[in-house]
Design an enzyme around this catalytic site. Structure first.
Site, PDB file in Angstrom:
ATOM      1  N   SER A   1       0.825  -1.203   0.000  1.00  0.00           N
ATOM      2  CA  SER A   1       0.000   0.000   0.000  1.00  0.00           C
ATOM      3  C   SER A   1       0.857   1.249   0.000  1.00  0.00           C
ATOM      4  CB  SER A   1      -0.909   0.008   1.225  1.00  0.00           C
ATOM      5  OG  SER A   1      -0.144  -0.038   2.402  1.00  0.00           O
TER       6      SER A   1
ATOM      7  N   GLU B   1      -7.072  -1.492  -6.438  1.00  0.00           N
ATOM      8  CA  GLU B   1      -6.254  -0.615  -7.273  1.00  0.00           C
ATOM      9  C   GLU B   1      -5.279  -1.503  -8.041  1.00  0.00           C
ATOM     10  OE1 GLU B   1      -5.971   3.538  -4.754  1.00  0.00           O
ATOM     11  OE2 GLU B   1      -4.677   1.906  -4.111  1.00  0.00           O
TER      12      GLU B   1
ATOM     13  N   ASN C   1      -4.792   5.673  -0.649  1.00  0.00           N
ATOM     14  CA  ASN C   1      -3.979   6.034   0.516  1.00  0.00           C
ATOM     15  C   ASN C   1      -3.390   7.437   0.423  1.00  0.00           C
ATOM     16  OD1 ASN C   1      -4.531   3.809   1.980  1.00  0.00           O
ATOM     17  ND2 ASN C   1      -2.617   2.736   1.569  1.00  0.00           N
TER      18      ASN C   1
HETATM   19  N1  CAA Z   1     -15.382 -10.955   6.702  1.00  0.00           N
HETATM   20  C1  CAA Z   1     -16.639 -11.237   6.329  1.00  0.00           C
HETATM   21  N2  CAA Z   1     -17.669 -10.406   6.569  1.00  0.00           N
HETATM   22  C2  CAA Z   1     -17.413  -9.265   7.228  1.00  0.00           C
HETATM   23  C3  CAA Z   1     -16.125  -8.906   7.654  1.00  0.00           C
HETATM   24  C4  CAA Z   1     -15.076  -9.815   7.356  1.00  0.00           C
HETATM   25  N3  CAA Z   1     -13.811  -9.575   7.715  1.00  0.00           N
HETATM   26  N4  CAA Z   1     -16.198  -7.708   8.268  1.00  0.00           N
HETATM   27  C5  CAA Z   1     -17.461  -7.313   8.240  1.00  0.00           C
HETATM   28  N5  CAA Z   1     -18.214  -8.243   7.612  1.00  0.00           N
HETATM   29  C6  CAA Z   1     -19.632  -8.177   7.293  1.00  0.00           C
HETATM   30  C7  CAA Z   1     -20.417  -9.123   8.101  1.00  0.00           C
HETATM   31  O1  CAA Z   1     -21.422  -9.647   7.306  1.00  0.00           O
HETATM   32  C8  CAA Z   1     -21.048  -8.246   9.168  1.00  0.00           C
HETATM   33  O2  CAA Z   1     -22.170  -8.881   9.618  1.00  0.00           O
HETATM   34  P1  CAA Z   1     -22.092  -9.799  10.946  1.00  0.00           P
HETATM   35  O3  CAA Z   1     -22.011  -8.822  12.071  1.00  0.00           O
HETATM   36  O4  CAA Z   1     -23.350 -10.548  10.865  1.00  0.00           O
HETATM   37  O5  CAA Z   1     -20.896 -10.673  10.915  1.00  0.00           O
HETATM   38  C9  CAA Z   1     -21.268  -6.960   8.403  1.00  0.00           C
HETATM   39  O6  CAA Z   1     -20.133  -6.857   7.545  1.00  0.00           O
HETATM   40  C10 CAA Z   1     -21.312  -5.729   9.227  1.00  0.00           C
HETATM   41  O7  CAA Z   1     -20.157  -5.657   9.982  1.00  0.00           O
HETATM   42  P2  CAA Z   1     -20.092  -4.920  11.364  1.00  0.00           P
HETATM   43  O8  CAA Z   1     -21.442  -4.939  12.022  1.00  0.00           O
HETATM   44  O9  CAA Z   1     -18.925  -5.491  12.109  1.00  0.00           O
HETATM   45  O10 CAA Z   1     -19.708  -3.407  11.040  1.00  0.00           O
HETATM   46  P3  CAA Z   1     -20.150  -2.378   9.909  1.00  0.00           P
HETATM   47  O11 CAA Z   1     -21.597  -2.370   9.664  1.00  0.00           O
HETATM   48  O12 CAA Z   1     -19.481  -1.101  10.276  1.00  0.00           O
HETATM   49  O13 CAA Z   1     -19.452  -2.852   8.562  1.00  0.00           O
HETATM   50  C11 CAA Z   1     -17.430  -2.506   7.338  1.00  0.00           C
HETATM   51  C12 CAA Z   1     -18.119  -3.171   8.542  1.00  0.00           C
HETATM   52  C13 CAA Z   1     -17.963  -3.103   6.040  1.00  0.00           C
HETATM   53  C14 CAA Z   1     -15.958  -2.827   7.485  1.00  0.00           C
HETATM   54  C15 CAA Z   1     -17.705  -0.960   7.339  1.00  0.00           C
HETATM   55  O14 CAA Z   1     -17.526  -0.438   8.628  1.00  0.00           O
HETATM   56  C16 CAA Z   1     -16.820  -0.202   6.392  1.00  0.00           C
HETATM   57  O15 CAA Z   1     -17.056  -0.166   5.201  1.00  0.00           O
HETATM   58  N6  CAA Z   1     -15.780   0.460   6.948  1.00  0.00           N
HETATM   59  C17 CAA Z   1     -14.788   1.223   6.177  1.00  0.00           C
HETATM   60  C18 CAA Z   1     -13.618   0.351   5.882  1.00  0.00           C
HETATM   61  C19 CAA Z   1     -12.595   1.059   5.046  1.00  0.00           C
HETATM   62  O16 CAA Z   1     -12.620   2.259   4.826  1.00  0.00           O
HETATM   63  N7  CAA Z   1     -11.618   0.281   4.574  1.00  0.00           N
HETATM   64  C20 CAA Z   1     -10.480   0.800   3.849  1.00  0.00           C
HETATM   65  C21 CAA Z   1      -9.331   0.844   4.772  1.00  0.00           C
HETATM   66  S1  CAA Z   1      -7.928   1.544   4.026  1.00  0.00           S
HETATM   67  C22 CAA Z   1      -7.062   0.248   3.420  1.00  0.00           C
HETATM   68  O17 CAA Z   1      -7.390  -0.885   3.574  1.00  0.00           O
HETATM   69  C23 CAA Z   1      -5.880   0.645   2.634  1.00  0.00           C
HETATM   70  C24 CAA Z   1      -4.591   0.257   3.167  1.00  0.00           C
HETATM   71  O18 CAA Z   1      -3.716  -0.012   2.390  1.00  0.00           O
HETATM   72  C25 CAA Z   1      -4.257   0.344   4.608  1.00  0.00           C
END
Ligand code: CAA
Length: 303
Positions: A131, A164, A202
């Site tokens: 990343s 990406e 990022n």
């Molecule tokens: N595997 C499978 N399913 C998952 C999961 C995983 N690891 N994480 C979440 N889920 C699913 C599940 O179905 C979950 O339902 P259950 O509770 O029944 O298991 C559902 O998502 C909802 O999850 P949560 O209730 O825990 O939380 P949420 O509603 O906030 O959703 C999320 C979680 C989809 C992660 C959401 O919060 C989101 O989109 N967050 C933003 C994440 C983001 O911005 N990511 C980019 C990060 S930057 C990056 O990655 C770049 C880098 O290089 C560092």
């Protein structure tokens, strides 16, 4: 130059590094019906990787099978059949596509790719999930720069729709098309980016997170209020601090320190004492039970 046919597909892949990102990449590949081998360094790491993937698949299965326990088990078992783990680099190198997802250390990546370049068949395409490091730099130790691109997934990989696809100057158009095709096959939406620092996401996201930290350092608002503001004011699913804890505070620090070293005059890339202190105390986010917030053993935020 070794040329792949435009239509040839990756029918088996291997992921080097079975941590959160690597495990997620292997998981979605298996979910798409493509066999994936995960290379890890020890049996302990293999056990951890397997457990993590089973846990994530159980969450996917719960939704897909309407909570029916028999169907859920069959679904998870079916996907797990597409996954193999090994510590044998030679075995993991014999594949169509290698996606590297090991730690963000250029020396580790150089050593690994110098080795695997000798082990893998000529046709094998290499990709890195880095990343923050340059793809051309990582590829420089190999003799297949035309078959070396970036595939940058997002955390949590099973949920985030974006990949990406990083295009270096030397990447062949055929391989670029194949990498985009692979991203689509595993259920993601590919966007193409140049091999530029932080790529697209990022480069925008990390300075935003650092600004949020600096805002708290200046006493403008509290951590929970900044998170609430960005969620309710902008419709973001997580606030910048929640996201930092979720991705890993150490990852954000690693990225910003690297950029600061390259561009010391850029105020957006300045390190933060608040973040540095947190990491010095071993508070790396969800994975250590504490970062900007505290978490229980299931990873749920303690309010
Ligand atoms: N595997 C499978 N399913 C998952 C999961 C995983 N690891 N994480 C979440 N889920 C699913 C599940 O179905 C979950 O339902 P259950 O509770 O029944 O298991 C559902 O998502 C909802 O999850 P949560 O209730 O825990 O939380 P949420 O509603 O906030 O959703 C999320 C979680 C989809 C992660 C959401 O919060 C989101 O989109 N967050 C933003 C994440 C983001 O911005 N990511 C980019 C990060 S930057 C990056 O990655 C770049 C880098 O290089 C560092």
């Amino acid at each position: 130059m070794f040329r792949l046919s435009q239509t040839s597909l990756f029918s088996k892949i291997s992921v080097w590094g079975g941590g959160t990102m690597g495990g997620g990449i292997a998981q979605i590949t298996a979910q798409a019906g493509i066999p994936a081998t995960i290379l890890e360094v020890s049996q302990d790491r293999i056990d951890f990787s397997r457990k993590q993937i089973e846990g994530s698949l159980a969450r996917v299965a719960k939704k897909k099978c309407d909570g029916d326990a028999t169907k859920m088990k069959a679904y998870v078992d079916g996907i797990m059949k597409n996954l193999t783990w090994t510590t044998d680099e030679k075995q993991a190198a014999d594949t169509d596509l290698i996606v590297e997802a090991v730690i963000e250390d250029i020396k580790v990546k150089h050593d690994l790719f110098a080795r695997v370049d000798k082990l893998a068949p000529k046709k094998t395409v290499f990709a890195s999930n880095t990343s923050s490091l340059g793809i051309a730099d990582i590829a420089s130790v190999t003799g297949r720069k035309d078959r070396f691109g970036g595939l940058h997934f997002f955390s949590p990989v099973p949920m985030m729709k974006l990949v990406e696809v990083v295009r270096t100057e030397e990447l062949s158009p055929e391989v670029l098309a194949q990498l985009k095709d692979f991203a689509t096959k595993v259920g993601k939406v590919p966007v193409v980016t140049k091999d530029s620092m932080g790529f697209i996401v990022n480069r925008l996201l990390v300075p935003y997170q650092m600004e949020a930290i600096r805002l708290v350092e200046r006493g403008v608002a509290s951590i929970p209020d900044v998170d609430t503001a960005m969620k309710l004011g902008c419709g973001y699913p997580m606030g910048p601090f929640e996201l930092c804890d979720s991705v890993g505070c150490d990852i954000i620090k690693f990225v910003i320190d690297g950029w600061h070293k390259q561009y010391p005059e850029e105020p957006l890339f300045k390190p933060s004492k608040l973040l540095d202190d947190l990491i010095a105390q071993g508070k790396l986010g969800k994975k250590t039970g504490e970062g900007f917030y505290k978490y229980d053993s299931k990873g749920k935020k303690i309010e």
